[in-house]
Design an enzyme around this catalytic site. Structure first.
Site, PDB file in Angstrom:
ATOM      1  N   SER A 174      -9.031 -41.679 -62.955  1.00 44.13           N
ATOM      2  CA  SER A 174      -9.272 -41.513 -61.518  1.00 44.13           C
ATOM      3  C   SER A 174      -8.003 -41.636 -60.672  1.00 44.13           C
ATOM      4  O   SER A 174      -8.091 -41.661 -59.445  1.00 44.13           O
ATOM      5  CB  SER A 174     -10.316 -42.520 -61.049  1.00 44.13           C
ATOM      6  OG  SER A 174      -9.982 -43.801 -61.511  1.00 44.13           O
TER       7      SER A 174
ATOM      8  N   THR B  68      -9.989 -45.333 -57.325  1.00 45.69           N
ATOM      9  CA  THR B  68      -8.743 -45.462 -56.576  1.00 45.69           C
ATOM     10  C   THR B  68      -8.019 -46.779 -56.831  1.00 45.69           C
ATOM     11  O   THR B  68      -8.660 -47.817 -56.892  1.00 45.69           O
ATOM     12  CB  THR B  68      -9.128 -45.445 -55.080  1.00 45.69           C
ATOM     13  OG1 THR B  68      -9.965 -44.339 -54.850  1.00 45.69           O
ATOM     14  CG2 THR B  68      -7.921 -45.451 -54.207  1.00 45.69           C
TER      15      THR B  68
ATOM     16  N   THR C 232      -5.056 -41.854 -55.701  1.00 40.79           N
ATOM     17  CA  THR C 232      -6.275 -41.461 -56.406  1.00 40.79           C
ATOM     18  C   THR C 232      -6.258 -39.978 -56.767  1.00 40.79           C
ATOM     19  O   THR C 232      -5.543 -39.187 -56.142  1.00 40.79           O
ATOM     20  CB  THR C 232      -7.512 -41.734 -55.511  1.00 40.79           C
ATOM     21  OG1 THR C 232      -8.707 -41.563 -56.267  1.00 40.79           O
ATOM     22  CG2 THR C 232      -7.566 -40.793 -54.321  1.00 40.79           C
TER      23      THR C 232
ATOM     24  N   ARG D  84     -11.276 -30.675 -51.424  1.00 45.18           N
ATOM     25  CA  ARG D  84     -11.799 -31.942 -50.904  1.00 45.18           C
ATOM     26  C   ARG D  84     -10.680 -33.003 -50.854  1.00 45.18           C
ATOM     27  O   ARG D  84      -9.922 -33.185 -51.794  1.00 45.18           O
ATOM     28  CB  ARG D  84     -12.937 -32.419 -51.797  1.00 45.18           C
ATOM     29  CG  ARG D  84     -13.616 -33.719 -51.319  1.00 45.18           C
ATOM     30  CD  ARG D  84     -13.115 -34.930 -52.057  1.00 45.18           C
ATOM     31  NE  ARG D  84     -13.885 -36.136 -51.748  1.00 45.18           N
ATOM     32  CZ  ARG D  84     -13.501 -37.358 -52.072  1.00 45.18           C
ATOM     33  NH1 ARG D  84     -12.383 -37.554 -52.723  1.00 45.18           N
ATOM     34  NH2 ARG D  84     -14.231 -38.408 -51.759  1.00 45.18           N
ATOM     35  N   VAL D  85     -10.619 -33.690 -49.743  1.00 48.32           N
ATOM     36  CA  VAL D  85      -9.695 -34.816 -49.590  1.00 48.32           C
ATOM     37  C   VAL D  85     -10.540 -36.039 -49.261  1.00 48.32           C
ATOM     38  O   VAL D  85     -11.460 -35.963 -48.443  1.00 48.32           O
ATOM     39  CB  VAL D  85      -8.673 -34.534 -48.461  1.00 48.32           C
ATOM     40  CG1 VAL D  85      -7.855 -35.776 -48.147  1.00 48.32           C
ATOM     41  CG2 VAL D  85      -7.760 -33.373 -48.848  1.00 48.32           C
ATOM     42  N   GLY D  86     -10.244 -37.142 -49.911  1.00 49.45           N
ATOM     43  CA  GLY D  86     -11.021 -38.360 -49.685  1.00 49.45           C
ATOM     44  C   GLY D  86     -10.387 -39.265 -48.647  1.00 49.45           C
ATOM     45  O   GLY D  86      -9.556 -38.847 -47.834  1.00 49.45           O
ATOM     46  N   ASP D  87     -10.769 -40.525 -48.699  1.00 45.67           N
ATOM     47  CA  ASP D  87     -10.262 -41.513 -47.739  1.00 45.67           C
ATOM     48  C   ASP D  87      -8.857 -41.999 -48.071  1.00 45.67           C
ATOM     49  O   ASP D  87      -8.116 -42.417 -47.178  1.00 45.67           O
ATOM     50  CB  ASP D  87     -11.197 -42.735 -47.719  1.00 45.67           C
ATOM     51  CG  ASP D  87     -11.269 -43.404 -49.099  1.00 45.67           C
ATOM     52  OD1 ASP D  87     -11.499 -42.678 -50.094  1.00 45.67           O
ATOM     53  OD2 ASP D  87     -11.086 -44.635 -49.184  1.00 45.67           O
TER      54      ASP D  87
ATOM     55  N   THR E 208     -11.760 -48.643 -51.791  1.00 51.80           N
ATOM     56  CA  THR E 208     -12.076 -47.861 -52.985  1.00 51.80           C
ATOM     57  C   THR E 208     -13.545 -47.446 -52.891  1.00 51.80           C
ATOM     58  O   THR E 208     -14.296 -48.003 -52.093  1.00 51.80           O
ATOM     59  CB  THR E 208     -11.824 -48.702 -54.258  1.00 51.80           C
ATOM     60  OG1 THR E 208     -12.090 -47.910 -55.410  1.00 51.80           O
ATOM     61  CG2 THR E 208     -12.718 -49.926 -54.302  1.00 51.80           C
ATOM     62  N   GLY E 209     -13.924 -46.462 -53.687  1.00 54.36           N
ATOM     63  CA  GLY E 209     -15.325 -46.041 -53.674  1.00 54.36           C
ATOM     64  C   GLY E 209     -15.498 -44.675 -53.043  1.00 54.36           C
ATOM     65  O   GLY E 209     -14.549 -43.884 -52.972  1.00 54.36           O
TER      66      GLY E 209
ATOM     67  N   GLY F 254     -15.253 -41.966 -50.821  1.00 51.47           N
ATOM     68  CA  GLY F 254     -14.366 -41.765 -49.679  1.00 51.47           C
ATOM     69  C   GLY F 254     -15.057 -41.287 -48.425  1.00 51.47           C
ATOM     70  O   GLY F 254     -14.654 -41.637 -47.311  1.00 51.47           O
TER      71      GLY F 254
END
Ligand code: GLY
Length: 327
Positions: free
Chosen positions: A87, A189, A207, A217-220, A240-241, A243
């Site tokens: 990850s 992450t 991450t 896609r882009v996360g947090d 973490t988790g 996003g």
């Protein structure tokens, strides 16, 4: 389930042990846990999950007088370089089209920040993010722009898709069902925050995002205020988790703001998780926050049980099982 139902469930759950008063939540023990003037041991490094080696590396550098950003960068390189860590960095699971795309950011005690999003082909996005912070007038570089910048900065382009990841993608394609797993591999992450002997705070986050995400896609994690936030007057937090839940609540900014209002890092992380539970439920998802306050106090809290964080304020790291909203 609708948001209204989520909120009803949330309030019902709270009413057994808490009351909602003027928008603020007061626990059954009667009052919010307020921070005190006590000073805690420094330096200190905390990472999400059992990233023991990464945290140890950062601690060793920081404790022996190294710079806090070097400590964080070198620490985060460990999972980024590990092909078995699925990850983060090299070996990170690809999107559903087979591309490994990475997100990372750094923020320092002066409020400087740098980030890369949707970047392919470089093992150490945390180092490219640091270069964005230090060498450009911008905060975020994305996609091809981030990759061209990395090349110009001397980073080497590499294939990040391992044969193990290719095999996992083929297996996933059989059902092609996008369903982020809670505590995926018990480690997603890496978010790392630290405070040095002088009481200056910094952090980093890296991450490969959620396995089999949509392309683009882009996360947090690379978004300042979502995956990471540092305010050197107050504290630092990382996440973490899932996003999307952290993005929609600007989770780490919220944690730092709760600390600004006088809460301990533990209580601030809890309040940010309660915000997610209140607005979105999150019953089938995981989010975990960790935080350090300016006085060196620290804490963490998650939506679901199973989240862990590793703390070094001596040569031996201590692994914590986070308290959680859902049991
Ligand atoms: N927290 C990592 C992600 O959602 O991408």
């Amino acid at each position: 389930m609708s948001r209204t139902n989520n909120r009803r469930r949330f309030i019902k759950k709270l009413s057994a042990s808490s009351m909602i008063f003027g928008g603020a939540l007061f626990s059954s023990c009667g009052s919010l846990k307020k921070a005190t003037n006590k000073e805690y041991k420094k330096p200190l490094v905390i990472s999400t999950w059992n990233n023991h080696e990464a945290n140890q590396m950062a601690w060793d550098i920081l404790n022996s007088g190294g710079a806090i950003l070097d400590a964080i960068e070198k620490g985060i390189h460990i999972p980024e370089n590990n092909p078995n860590d699925t990850s983060v960095g090299y070996g990170g699971r690809p999107d559903r089209d087979g591309f490994v795309t990475l997100d990372a950011c750094m923020m320092d005690h002066l409020g400087n920040a740098g980030s890369v999003t949707f970047m392919s082909g470089f093992k150490n996005p945390i180092s490219v993010a640091r270069k964005v912070m230090e060498e450009t007038p911008h905060v975020i570089l994305s996609g091809i722009g981030a990759e061209e910048f990395a090349i110009n900065q001397g980073f080497k382009r590499e294939n990040l898709l391992t044969s193990d990841s290719e095999k996992a993608l083929e297996e996933w394609k059989v059902k092609s069902k996008y369903a982020p797993v809670i505590n995926s591999e018990r480690h997603d992450t890496i978010g790392m925050i630290a405070i040095d002997r002088q009481g200056n705070l910094s952090g980093g986050c890296s991450t490969s995002g959620l396995a089999y995400k949509m392309r683009g896609r882009v996360g947090d994690s690379p978004i300042i205020g979502a995956g990471l936030f540092v305010d050197n007057d107050i504290g630092a937090a990382t996440a973490t988790g899932l996003g999307e839940l952290v993005l929609k609540t600007l989770g780490t900014f919220l944690v730092v703001e709760f600390m600004r209002s006088g809460l301990t890092p533990q209580e601030a992380c809890k309040r940010a998780v309660l915000r997610i539970a209140d607005k979105y439920g999150g019953k089938d998802n995981q989010v975990g926050f960790i935080a350090i306050a300016k006085n060196g106090d620290y804490g963490g809290y998650s939506l679901q049980k199973g989240f862990q964080y590793i703390v070094h304020n001596s040569d031996k790291g201590v692994l914590f099982n986070s308290a959680s909203f859902y049991s």
